[in-house]
Each structure stands twice: as C-alpha cells, then as structure tokens.
Design a protein around this motif. Structure first.
Motif, PDB file in Angstrom:
ATOM      1  N   SER A 199     -31.356  83.443  99.885  1.00  0.00           N
ATOM      2  CA  SER A 199     -30.414  84.427 100.565  1.00  0.00           C
ATOM      3  C   SER A 199     -30.960  85.655 100.940  1.00  0.00           C
ATOM      4  N   ASN A 200     -30.162  85.756 102.176  1.00  0.00           N
ATOM      5  CA  ASN A 200     -30.584  87.266 103.084  1.00  0.00           C
ATOM      6  C   ASN A 200     -29.455  88.434 102.274  1.00  0.00           C
ATOM      7  N   ALA A 201     -28.679  87.777 101.614  1.00  0.00           N
ATOM      8  CA  ALA A 201     -27.499  89.033 101.209  1.00  0.00           C
ATOM      9  C   ALA A 201     -28.506  90.772 100.562  1.00  0.00           C
ATOM     10  N   SER A 229     -31.649  92.894 105.977  1.00  0.00           N
ATOM     11  CA  SER A 229     -31.931  93.096 106.943  1.00  0.00           C
ATOM     12  C   SER A 229     -32.482  91.704 108.601  1.00  0.00           C
ATOM     13  N   GLN A 285     -32.012  88.406 107.448  1.00  0.00           N
ATOM     14  CA  GLN A 285     -30.300  88.290 108.953  1.00  0.00           C
ATOM     15  C   GLN A 285     -30.610  88.056 110.238  1.00  0.00           C
ATOM     16  N   TRP A 286     -31.900  88.324 110.714  1.00  0.00           N
ATOM     17  CA  TRP A 286     -31.869  89.093 111.889  1.00  0.00           C
ATOM     18  C   TRP A 286     -33.217  88.149 112.385  1.00  0.00           C
ATOM     19  N   THR A 334     -36.981  88.714 102.684  1.00  0.00           N
ATOM     20  CA  THR A 334     -37.381  88.261 103.681  1.00  0.00           C
ATOM     21  C   THR A 334     -37.154  86.682 103.408  1.00  0.00           C
ATOM     22  N   THR A 368     -28.925  97.944 113.330  1.00  0.00           N
ATOM     23  CA  THR A 368     -28.123  96.791 112.959  1.00  0.00           C
ATOM     24  C   THR A 368     -27.646  96.719 115.190  1.00  0.00           C
TER      25      THR A 368
END
Length: 571
Positions: free
Chosen positions: A358-360, A381, A384-385, A406, A527
């Motif tokens: 995951s991208n945790a 991050s 996630q984007w 990533t 963010t």
C-alpha cells in the motif's frame, strides 16, 4: 536522361523523403523531434503531407531525450538532425536509448552525394574530406544503418532500418543526402505494410525449453516472478500479465521495471533491488527456490549497488534472444513464445501468498507534526495522489530512487533512465512523453526532477509551451546535486548550483495565461495542492517548486551511493 527513363519505369514514383516519412507514419510516429539545419531543411518540407508534425526542440541533445520519452509511450519515435554539428550533439541521448533498448529512428541530413564523393571542404565537416566519420561514430550505438546514397536500394534500406528498430527495440541511423531527398523511387512498396512481427522460434526447440522450464516450475515450493525493463521494451507485458494471473505467483519488479505490471494486483509484492528493496520483499525473493526473471538488466543502480543475493542455480532468465535455465543457456530463442506456451501448459503450481503493498506512510512518519517534506513522507503521499494511467517520469537522483516507495495505480507507466543515467534526461523525456500522451488520448504526465538536473535541459519547458503540452513538473529544490554529494564531495563547490527562481521559469520562456506555478515548502501545502481539482485536471503546464532538505535522500540512494563511492576508490 537516364534518370528520366528510370522514373518512367516506376509504377508509382515517389520522392525518397516522402517514402521515408510515410513509412514512419505507418508504424505509428505522428510527431518528429529535432532541430532544423541546412542539410535537412528540404526534407522537413515533406512532413505535413505525410501526416507528421514537426516538434522543433531547443537543441539536439534535448531532442534526443524527447524522442526517447516519446518512444517509451508511443512504441517508436523519430528525430531529424543535420550533418556533423547536429547529429553529434544528439549522440549522448541516442547512446542512452541504445543502452536502455528504446527504438528511435535518427535521420541525419547530409551534404549531397557529389560533394561527398569530391571531398569538398564544406561547413560542418572536419575539413579533411571524410564524410563518413560521423556515421561511424553512430555505428556503435545503432542496431542498423541506412545510408541512402543509391536510389535502387533506398526503399530496402529504409524498410530494413525501421523494421530492425522496432524488432530489436534500439536506435537506427538513416543518412539522407540533400540530393537524394527529391529522387524518385518505387512508391508501390508502400501498399505492402512492413512486417513487424517477431520471427517465430523453432517449434521443436521452443517446446523443449518450455518443458525444461515447467519441470523446474512444478518442482518448486515457493517460486516467484521478477519483472524488469526488457519485458517492457520487448513487448511481452501481455504475457507477463497472463503469467501473473494464471500462476498466482508473487510478482515483483526491479526498479527499471516499475510500471511493467499492475501494482494493484493481489499478486504484486513491490520492488526488488537487493538491499534497497521494499520492506519484506528481499526476504521473500531471496528465500525463493525458483525465480522467474523476465527481461532483467542487473546494473548497479538497478540492484542497489550489485546487492542482489539470488543464485543462478535458482533462476530462470527470459530474454529477447535467449533463455537461461539455471546454468543451461538456450540461444536464439525469444521469450515471448516461450512464456506464452508456459502459460498454456502450466497447470497447478505452488503459489505462496504475498504481503499486500500500500501507500501507507512508514511508522516514523505517521502522526508526525513535522512540516518538513522528507523523502520518507513524500513518496507514499505521491502514491496516494497518482491516478490510473498516469505517466510518471523521474530523474536520475533522489526521484529515481524515491519512486521505489510509491505503489502505482493501475495502468501507470514509469519512465526513468536508471542504466544510462544522463543528468537532465527527464526534462526532455517529459516533453516527448507528454506529446505522445496527448496524441494517444491525453494521459496525465507527471515529472519529478531535481533543481540541479533541471539546469541542464530547462529549455524544453519552452518546447512544452510551444506545443501546448500540460505536464505537472515537480522540481525538487534541495540545493544542488544530491546524488553526487552522497557519492563524494558533500560540501564541495562542484556539487553546488546557482539557485534559480524556478517557479518563474516558464514565464521567461513565453508562458502567459496558460501556465501556473507553485512554491511548496510544507506538508500541509503539498497535501492541499494534491487535493486541488483544477491542479489535478492538468489544464495547462504547471510547475511546482518542492522544497526539501539538502541532506535528505531515499535510503536506497544512500546505499547505492556508498557502493558507487567504494568502487570508485578501488585500485
């Protein structure tokens, strides 16, 4: 008079330049990169009538990088330079394409054939009458040469060069003297499309290799798949996907293989790069009793400084021109046919589960109140984007290594130059990739480049603006050549750069209303930007100054740099 008689004997006379450009259009090229020069100008006049657009780069080196990026998205590309001064400026880029198996057709406008035969003292020459010296320089970084000096062999040479470029996925060199541009040849050949299909393997040999592979695969207790760059370059991703699906085997990618497989698939386990691997990956790969290695390029930066710990006794290597099963090599056999038959005959095999990726954020970054943008925080991050089908380009340096952390969305494509590693490559490649993406359906193109690397090829922002391209460019502002600092000379002046007002650069290159720049210094600011709908819709070129600490880098980069420094010191 002889020429007129020869022309009358042609069924469908066509000029040499038109024949060449129509063949390029046939194989999918729609835009041609390069720089005009007096030895190629007349040839360039033929582009529009052949359905091709002229890009017009700021210099030949950048044009070569752009052609490389275009080819990685489009499948093949073309560039035009002029004799001597132009073609030599492009050679670094062409060498990178050769090194990394990227199909680029390099067309060089030359002085007319009579001037060459007479050894005339022309501009752009060495002044010694040798008109072949530059072609010889390109010979070592081209898989085929097409010297268009005689009308009776021109069409054959063009067809052969383009076919070899496609099949071998490497650059080819085509020289086009000014007088040959308008010479007539048989255009009827264009009615027969080029045969770009792979020559089939010898069936008996292929079946034997498949049986050997299956013998070891069925006997393995915990086999895994590792996919690398040549699986992408030699077009076996359909086979890789079907193998991954049919086998259920844990599947990993090498850094140069990022984007080769669907990273949201339940079998995907992350990046394997020796000691620089994603957490848990090294243990699973190196404890495996059989590794199906597809298209491997085991270079230093691709293996975190040669830190692979997998033995050949437990490996089956699949390549474009041979298969190696443990210590037995089977030459002159292409992996595409072998992989397809392995899938068809596979049956049940032992497939161990893989830890979901995951991208945790890492535990060290979760809940942190620190607003500093670190690599440990940035790359998950970014994951996630990112959106499905994005094209992600990373420059040699922190970005190339950071992207390992990533997890890509489905359909994402990665572009990097891990093996050749020419600083500044990514800016030109971004222009080419963004243009190909626009032609093929406007996929979103995202570039991560360091402030030092940007300074080598920044002019291609101008080409992006001129061609109305809309990539998102993140410039990592960390005060110089970070990867070099980690190798040697932490505080040395040669690793410093002159700081630029990066956000304003597109304005210098003529961007007006259709451009927006950002300066980001905190996590909250990034963010917020990632959540901005207009930003994400990529209406035009956007550039983000991403300020990060000078002394921060991905852990894999630090390990690779230490290894490089140690090798450099060896006597």
């Amino acid at each position: 008079m002889a020429t007129d008689i020869a022309t009358k004997e042609l069924h469908k006379p066509i000029d040499v330049a038109e024949y060449l450009f129509r063949r390029l259009h046939e194989v999918g090229v729609r835009s041609v990169h390069g720089v005009p020069g007096d030895y190629n100008l007349v040839a360039l006049d033929y582009l529009p009538k052949c359905g091709l657009s002229w890009v017009g780069n700021c210099n030949e080196l950048n044009a070569g990088y752009a052609a490389d990026g275009y080819a990685r998205i489009n499948g093949i590309s073309a560039m035009v330079t002029t004799f001597g001064v132009g073609e030599l400026s492009a050679l670094n880029a062409i060498a990178g394409s050769f090194s990394e198996f990227v199909p680029v057709v390099h067309i060089v406008g030359q002085p007319n054939t009579k001037s060459q035969k007479d050894g005339m003292l022309l501009h752009h020459t060495l002044g010694n009458g040798d008109f072949n010296v530059f072609a010889r320089m390109s010979g070592g970084i081209s898989c085929a040469m097409g010297r268009l000096n005689e009308t009776h062999e021109v069409a054959t040479q063009i067809d052969n060069a383009i076919r070899e470029c496609w099949l071998r996925s490497r650059p080819v060199y085509i020289s086009l003297p000014t007088d040959m541009v308008v010479k007539k040849i048989e255009g009827q050949r264009l009615e027969t499309p080029l045969d770009l299909s792979l020559p089939p393997n010898d069936p008996e040999k292929e079946d034997y290799v498949v049986d050997v592979v299956l013998k070891y695969l069925h006997g393995a207790k915990n086999p895994v798949i590792v996919v690398d760059a040549c699986a992408i370059r030699h077009r076996v991703l359909d086979e890789v996907h079907d193998l991954m699906e049919a086998s259920g085997l844990p599947t990993f990618v090498a850094p140069m293989g990022k984007g080769a497989v669907n990273e949201t698939h339940k079998n995907y386990g992350g990046v394997y790069a020796g000691t620089g691997s994603n957490p848990g990956v090294r243990e699973q790969v190196e404890s495996s009793d059989l590794i199906l290695s597809i298209g491997a390029i085991k270079s230093d930066f691709n293996t975190t400084g040669f830190t692979y710990h997998i033995g050949q006794l437990n490996t089956i290597d699949f390549h474009s021109n041979y298969v190696r099963v443990r210590y037995s090599e089977y030459p002159d056999i292409n992996m595409k046919g072998v992989l397809r038959k392995v899938i068809q005959k596979m049956g049940k095999i032992n497939a161990q589960p893989v830890k979901p990726l995951s991208n945790a954020l890492p535990d060290t970054e979760k809940g942190s109140s620190d607003q500093t943008i670190t690599h440990a925080w940035l790359w998950p991050s970014v994951g996630q984007w990112l959106k499905e089908n994005d094209i992600i380009i990373t420059e040699t340096g922190t970005a190339n290594f950071g992207i390992w952390d990533t997890r890509f969305p489905k359909g994402a494509t990665a572009i990097s130059q891990v093996l050749w590693g020419s600083i500044g490559y990514s800016v030109g490649a971004c222009q080419g990739a963004a243009l190909a993406a626009k032609e093929l359906g406007n996929r979103r193109t995202v570039l991560f480049v360091g402030d030092g690397s940007l300074q080598l090829t920044v002019q291609e922002l101008s080409t992006m603006i001129r061609n109305k391209l809309n990539p998102i460019v993140f410039v990592i502002c960390n005060d110089g050549y970070t990867i070099e600092r980690f190798i040697h000379g932490w505080d040395a002046g040669y690793n410093d750069i002159q700081p630029w007002d990066v956000k304003s650069l597109p304005v210098v290159f003529g961007a007006k209303d259709q451009y927006k720049g950002y300066r980001v210094k905190t996590r909250d600011e990034l963010t917020k930007l990632f959540a901005d709908k207009e930003f994400n819709s990529v209406p035009y070129l956007q550039l983000v100054e991403l300020h990060m600490p000078r002394d921060d880098a991905p852990s894999a980069l630090k390990m690779t740099a230490e290894s490089a420094a140690a090798r450099n010191k060896k006597k």
